[in-house]
Write a protein that holds these residues in place. Structure first.
Motif, PDB file in Angstrom:
ATOM      1  N   SER A 157       0.823  -1.213   0.000  1.00  0.00           N
ATOM      2  CA  SER A 157       0.000   0.000   0.000  1.00  0.00           C
ATOM      3  C   SER A 157       0.856   1.261   0.000  1.00  0.00           C
ATOM      4  O   SER A 157       0.534   2.240  -0.684  1.00  0.00           O
ATOM      5  N   GLU A 158       1.961   1.257   0.748  1.00  0.00           N
ATOM      6  CA  GLU A 158       2.834   2.438   0.766  1.00  0.00           C
ATOM      7  C   GLU A 158       3.761   2.496  -0.435  1.00  0.00           C
ATOM      8  O   GLU A 158       4.036   3.577  -0.962  1.00  0.00           O
ATOM      9  N   ALA A 159       4.230   1.342  -0.884  1.00  0.00           N
ATOM     10  CA  ALA A 159       5.192   1.334  -1.993  1.00  0.00           C
ATOM     11  C   ALA A 159       4.572   1.827  -3.287  1.00  0.00           C
ATOM     12  O   ALA A 159       5.252   2.445  -4.106  1.00  0.00           O
ATOM     13  N   VAL A 161       6.946  -3.693 -17.208  1.00  0.00           N
ATOM     14  CA  VAL A 161       5.601  -3.899 -16.674  1.00  0.00           C
ATOM     15  C   VAL A 161       5.399  -5.364 -16.325  1.00  0.00           C
ATOM     16  O   VAL A 161       6.200  -6.233 -16.675  1.00  0.00           O
ATOM     17  N   ALA A 162       4.305  -5.628 -15.644  1.00  0.00           N
ATOM     18  CA  ALA A 162       4.003  -6.994 -15.236  1.00  0.00           C
ATOM     19  C   ALA A 162       3.686  -7.856 -16.445  1.00  0.00           C
ATOM     20  O   ALA A 162       3.043  -7.419 -17.398  1.00  0.00           O
ATOM     21  N   HIS A 175      -3.282  -4.837 -10.674  1.00  0.00           N
ATOM     22  CA  HIS A 175      -2.780  -5.499  -9.483  1.00  0.00           C
ATOM     23  C   HIS A 175      -2.941  -7.004  -9.441  1.00  0.00           C
ATOM     24  O   HIS A 175      -2.253  -7.659  -8.682  1.00  0.00           O
ATOM     25  N   HIS A 176      -3.879  -7.585 -10.170  1.00  0.00           N
ATOM     26  CA  HIS A 176      -4.310  -8.949  -9.877  1.00  0.00           C
ATOM     27  C   HIS A 176      -3.398  -9.993 -10.490  1.00  0.00           C
ATOM     28  O   HIS A 176      -3.090  -9.960 -11.681  1.00  0.00           O
ATOM     29  N   LEU A 177      -3.011 -10.930  -9.667  1.00  0.00           N
ATOM     30  CA  LEU A 177      -2.201 -12.051 -10.136  1.00  0.00           C
ATOM     31  C   LEU A 177      -3.110 -13.194 -10.552  1.00  0.00           C
ATOM     32  O   LEU A 177      -4.059 -13.536  -9.865  1.00  0.00           O
ATOM     33  N   THR A 201       5.697   3.248 -14.620  1.00  0.00           N
ATOM     34  CA  THR A 201       6.216   4.324 -13.774  1.00  0.00           C
ATOM     35  C   THR A 201       6.259   3.904 -12.310  1.00  0.00           C
ATOM     36  O   THR A 201       7.255   4.123 -11.609  1.00  0.00           O
ATOM     37  N   ILE A 202       5.165   3.283 -11.835  1.00  0.00           N
ATOM     38  CA  ILE A 202       5.148   2.811 -10.452  1.00  0.00           C
ATOM     39  C   ILE A 202       6.221   1.757 -10.230  1.00  0.00           C
ATOM     40  O   ILE A 202       6.922   1.762  -9.213  1.00  0.00           O
ATOM     41  N   ASN A 203       6.373   0.869 -11.203  1.00  0.00           N
ATOM     42  CA  ASN A 203       7.369  -0.194 -11.058  1.00  0.00           C
ATOM     43  C   ASN A 203       8.779   0.357 -10.945  1.00  0.00           C
ATOM     44  O   ASN A 203       9.548  -0.019 -10.061  1.00  0.00           O
ATOM     45  N   THR A 204       9.145   1.244 -11.880  1.00  0.00           N
ATOM     46  CA  THR A 204      10.535   1.709 -11.944  1.00  0.00           C
ATOM     47  C   THR A 204      10.862   2.753 -10.886  1.00  0.00           C
ATOM     48  O   THR A 204      11.989   2.817 -10.398  1.00  0.00           O
ATOM     49  N   SER A 205       9.868   3.561 -10.505  1.00  0.00           N
ATOM     50  CA  SER A 205      10.152   4.649  -9.563  1.00  0.00           C
ATOM     51  C   SER A 205       9.830   4.304  -8.118  1.00  0.00           C
ATOM     52  O   SER A 205      10.331   4.962  -7.197  1.00  0.00           O
ATOM     53  N   ARG A 206       9.010   3.266  -7.907  1.00  0.00           N
ATOM     54  CA  ARG A 206       8.583   2.944  -6.553  1.00  0.00           C
ATOM     55  C   ARG A 206       8.923   1.508  -6.139  1.00  0.00           C
ATOM     56  O   ARG A 206       9.649   1.285  -5.172  1.00  0.00           O
ATOM     57  N   ILE A 207       8.375   0.544  -6.882  1.00  0.00           N
ATOM     58  CA  ILE A 207       8.508  -0.843  -6.440  1.00  0.00           C
ATOM     59  C   ILE A 207       9.937  -1.344  -6.581  1.00  0.00           C
ATOM     60  O   ILE A 207      10.483  -1.965  -5.662  1.00  0.00           O
ATOM     61  N   ALA A 208      10.553  -1.093  -7.736  1.00  0.00           N
ATOM     62  CA  ALA A 208      11.924  -1.576  -7.934  1.00  0.00           C
ATOM     63  C   ALA A 208      12.900  -0.996  -6.904  1.00  0.00           C
ATOM     64  O   ALA A 208      13.694  -1.746  -6.310  1.00  0.00           O
TER      65      ALA A 208
END
Length: 491
Positions: A330-332, A408-409, A418-420, A373-380
């Protein structure tokens, strides 16, 4: 070993995700299809009231844990349970407990069924269970009292009357009715019994489990059965200051024993969705996932869940063998300062180390979304931080890279933001597995290059995938065997 763990969690987390109700339920049903209960199992079928409770930890026999499997699915209906029934009956369970109808009768957010419609599905399910497995004892629960605006009381009361009359009229030893309505009527009043007037705290489940014991409903080849919860659960349960489904989950964990062989898996609803003890074939693998909601608890609240789990209550709690943590989504993916998020994560680790100083701790990388963007700037960057955590007892498991396709996923595994979803390999494993009977074999051994898995994997099969064998070989997924030597993982 580290590579095997990485592949293992990348694959297994593909079964365990939810956001809205429907994707949540689909993922659970997909998991059930590739985890057929072993012969002689005790199967619990139902909605969220069944799903959210750790039944296998709630009873102990003379020989240890009972062969209980949880096939509850939050938000489910009788229509869905009927459609997925066959996966529960593959190996003919010894006992089949079912609570259904609570969501069917809901006028909004449900099927708006009349009691006669619920009864029709109950009859159909019972008939199919008995035809497929004539020796199975079938138990039908009453719908519980509740305090929700979309479930008219006259509907659940009439449904209970019809189901009981059906059992009485059938008059067969193998079909039984369990009336829990009066015993758990206080759920509707909330307080220590429920945090939302519908779902149950540990105090309510303690009464449920005690009723099972007193009525001898779990008698079998596993010897004398005793409930795990202490009799004073209503006064001793702790929620760590959490509310709602998270707080109710915390109450269970606060009253469950911890042994020195246990592996505790803390996390959000992705973790909660997995039947990890079955996936790993290890009764010491304990699910400590939180309640509902994508992203899960904040890290501050995850720390509270950890503290509630280790709270000093009247049950034995030793230092576990290992602790796994999948948290911070949630925070990431949000807008919080990442340095603050990292600091809060460290506080969770410190809380775990304080309570389990000898345990190995595995931190699990967050999976990617379909937003580059979320992946590269936040999650990674957050996962990079996790990979560098110390001290030596903390190890990182990469569940980010295996799901990536570029930035991307990979859509084979992750749909929507989000869903796996189960990937094609898992679906092929399911189709192959239905043609093979599960059995255990030798302890895991290292494979010779160019050989297949027969005679080596605990599953004893050419395709010893974890999803069918429960123990299995993570990398044995090719029909012709592997070209390089590798090790099977057996926990």
């Amino acid at each position: 070993m580290k590579k095997s763990l990485t592949l293992l969690f990348a694959a297994l987390l593909a079964f365990a995700a939810a956001w809205a109700d429907e994707p949540f339920r689909k993922h659970r049903y997909d998991l059930f299809k590739v985890l057929p209960p072993a012969e002689g199992s005790i199967v619990f079928v139902g909605n969220s009231i069944t799903d959210m409770h750790p039944w296998v930890e709630s009873f102990r026999g003379d020989e240890g844990a009972l062969p209980i499997v949880n096939r509850g699915n939050s938000g489910t209906y009788s229509t869905e349970q009927s459609a997925n029934l066959e996966s529960y009956l593959v190996n003919k369970p010894e006992k089949f407990f079912m609570m259904i109808g609570t969501n069917d009768i809901a006028t909004s957010g449900g099927l708006n069924f009349e009691p006669a419609q619920v009864l029709a599905y109950v009859k159909s399910i019972v008939k199919r269970v008995h035809k497929r497995s004539p020796e199975t004892q079938v138990y039908l629960y009453s719908i519980l009292n509740n305090n929700t605006s979309n479930r008219p009381a006259e509907r659940w009361l009439e449904t209970n009357r019809l189901v009981k009359a059906f059992v009485d009229e059938t008059n067969e030893d193998w079909l039984n009715y369990i009336d829990l309505y009066d015993l758990l009527t206080d759920v509707a009043s909330g307080g220590v019994w429920s945090y939302d007037g519908l779902h149950l705290t540990a105090a309510s489940y303690q009464k449920w489990c005690e009723a099972f014991y007193e009525r001898g409903l779990l008698l079998g080849n596993w010897g004398t059965v005793h409930p795990t919860y202490p009799s004073n659960a209503s006064s001793s349960q702790q929620d760590g200051g959490l509310t709602g489904s998270h707080g109710m989950r915390a109450t269970y964990f606060s009253l469950l024993p911890i042994s020195s062989e246990d592996i505790l898996f803390f996390g959000d609803e992705e973790v909660k969705n997995g039947e990890w003890n079955e996936l790993f074939g290890n009764p010491h693998f304990k699910n400590r996932g939180s309640g509902w909601g994508y992203g899960g608890l904040s890290l501050t609240n995850m720390k509270k869940l950890v503290e509630a789990t280790f709270a000093r209550t009247e049950v034995d709690k030793l230092h576990p063998k290992a602790v796994l943590l999948y948290a911070g989504t949630s925070e990431a993916i949000g807008s919080d300062d990442l340095e603050t998020v990292k600091l809060n994560y460290i506080r969770v680790i410190e809380a775990i180390m304080a309570e389990a100083p000898e345990a190995r701790i595995f931190v699990i990388g967050l999976h990617p979304t379909n937003n580059a963007t979320i992946n590269t700037s936040r999650i990674a960057p957050f996962n990079a931080f996790l990979s560098e955590l110390g001290p030596d007892q903390v190890k990182y498991i990469d569940c980010y890279t295996p799901f990536l396709n570029g930035d991307v996923a990979d859509t084979k595994y992750i749909k929507s933001p989000h869903h796996l979803f189960p990937g094609r390999n898992l679906q092929r494993a399911d189709r192959r597995g239905r043609r093979r009977k599960h059995h255990t074999g030798r302890a895991p051994q290292r494979h010779r290059p160019g050989t297949d898995c027969r005679g080596y994997c605990p599953a004893g099969r050419r395709h010893g995938t974890i999803w069918r064998s429960r123990y299995g070989c993570i990398q044995c997924q090719s029909r012709g065997g592997l070209r390089t030597a590798h090790s099977c993982l057996y926990l």
